[in-house]
Write a protein that holds these residues in place. Structure first.
Motif, mmCIF file in Angstrom:
data_model
loop_
_atom_site.group_PDB
_atom_site.id
_atom_site.type_symbol
_atom_site.label_atom_id
_atom_site.label_comp_id
_atom_site.label_asym_id
_atom_site.label_seq_id
_atom_site.Cartn_x
_atom_site.Cartn_y
_atom_site.Cartn_z
ATOM 1 N N ALA A 121 -1.044 7.269 -0.736
ATOM 2 C CA ALA A 121 0.225 7.486 -1.202
ATOM 3 C C ALA A 121 1.134 6.352 -0.699
ATOM 4 O O ALA A 121 2.226 6.112 -1.344
ATOM 5 N N ALA A 122 1.207 6.305 0.608
ATOM 6 C CA ALA A 122 1.855 5.388 1.374
ATOM 7 C C ALA A 122 1.876 3.948 0.715
ATOM 8 O O ALA A 122 2.710 2.956 0.589
ATOM 9 N N ASP A 123 0.402 3.573 0.340
ATOM 10 C CA ASP A 123 0.243 2.264 -0.206
ATOM 11 C C ASP A 123 0.935 2.108 -1.474
ATOM 12 O O ASP A 123 1.609 1.086 -1.725
ATOM 13 N N LEU A 124 0.751 3.011 -2.580
ATOM 14 C CA LEU A 124 1.607 3.185 -3.495
ATOM 15 C C LEU A 124 3.094 3.094 -3.503
ATOM 16 O O LEU A 124 3.720 2.257 -4.238
ATOM 17 N N LEU A 125 3.471 3.803 -2.418
ATOM 18 C CA LEU A 125 4.940 3.982 -2.266
ATOM 19 C C LEU A 125 5.487 2.451 -1.790
ATOM 20 O O LEU A 125 6.628 2.069 -2.518
ATOM 21 N N ARG A 161 10.771 0.885 -14.486
ATOM 22 C CA ARG A 161 9.740 1.460 -14.468
ATOM 23 C C ARG A 161 9.417 1.647 -12.828
ATOM 24 O O ARG A 161 8.808 2.633 -12.587
ATOM 25 N N ALA A 162 9.469 0.453 -12.267
ATOM 26 C CA ALA A 162 9.181 0.562 -10.821
ATOM 27 C C ALA A 162 10.130 1.668 -10.024
ATOM 28 O O ALA A 162 9.607 2.205 -9.163
ATOM 29 N N ILE A 163 11.475 1.788 -10.133
ATOM 30 C CA ILE A 163 12.294 2.576 -9.695
ATOM 31 C C ILE A 163 11.656 4.157 -10.088
ATOM 32 O O ILE A 163 11.668 4.943 -9.148
ATOM 33 N N ASN A 164 11.276 4.413 -11.314
ATOM 34 C CA ASN A 164 10.856 5.756 -11.691
ATOM 35 C C ASN A 164 9.595 6.120 -11.016
ATOM 36 O O ASN A 164 9.302 7.211 -10.413
ATOM 37 N N ILE A 191 6.120 8.890 -6.812
ATOM 38 C CA ILE A 191 5.534 9.044 -5.558
ATOM 39 C C ILE A 191 6.010 9.593 -4.271
ATOM 40 O O ILE A 191 5.586 10.118 -3.541
ATOM 41 N N PHE A 192 7.296 9.028 -4.313
ATOM 42 C CA PHE A 192 8.260 9.905 -3.202
ATOM 43 C C PHE A 192 8.256 11.334 -3.191
ATOM 44 O O PHE A 192 8.239 12.060 -2.241
ATOM 45 N N ARG A 193 8.612 11.848 -4.466
ATOM 46 C CA ARG A 193 8.358 13.151 -4.569
ATOM 47 C C ARG A 193 7.073 13.844 -4.272
ATOM 48 O O ARG A 193 6.870 14.692 -3.489
#
Length: 163
Positions: free
Chosen positions: A87-91, A123-126, A131-133
């Motif tokens: 998850a951190a990697d994706l964030l 798209r990157a912001i969304n 992933i943050f949520r």
């Protein structure tokens, strides 16, 4: 109080160090997982060089955690779930994408390319928000608890350094 007498970092310095430690720890783990898959000697040497430099960076940065303006209690280090790492990697990827697209847009003169980059940025912001949520909901990113967030940084940094 003079600058030399200050014992605590400023809040904004603490947050910048958090970002650097979190980002570099994830990168260090990824590089250490990948280095043995690289067959080209020159490229493998570059991986090793960057790994050593990141280890030094992380080690130096975490030494400042004793001066942050929020309590950080180091518990016994335990292995964290793989979910939090991925998850951190994706964030990190999405956060970097937001920054890179933002800069690229400011350098774009061609209208159709600019529109395409803006769509990619949205798209990157969304994706970053999603992933943050997810991370917030699952306790992987305690955004509203600075002490816990910094403690998680230390756990991840120590894991990266031990690998």
């Amino acid at each position: 109080m003079s600058e030399e007498e200050r014992k605590l970092l400023a809040w904004h310095e603490t947050l910048e160090i958090h970002e650097l430690v979190a980002f570099q720890s994830v990168g260090l783990i990824k590089l250490k997982m990948a280095v043995n898959k690289v067959n080209d000697k020159e490229l493998k040497d570059l991986y090793r060089k960057v790994i050593n430099e990141l280890k030094q960076n992380v080690t130096e940065l975490i030494s400042f955690y004793s001066s942050v303006p929020a309590p950080v209690q180091r518990e016994e280090e335990s292995e964290r779930e793989d979910h939090s790492f991925y998850a951190a990697d994706l964030l990190t990827l999405l956060k970097t994408s937001v920054r890179n697209y933002s800069v690229a847009i400011t350098e774009t003169a061609t209208p159709v390319l600019r529109k395409t980059l803006i769509n990619h940025l949205v798209r990157a912001i969304n994706g970053h928000e999603q992933i943050f949520r997810y991370m917030l909901k699952n306790g992987y990113y305690p955004a509203y608890d600075l002490g816990q967030m910094l403690e998680n940084d230390l756990k991840n940094a120590h894991k990266a350094l031990r690998m």
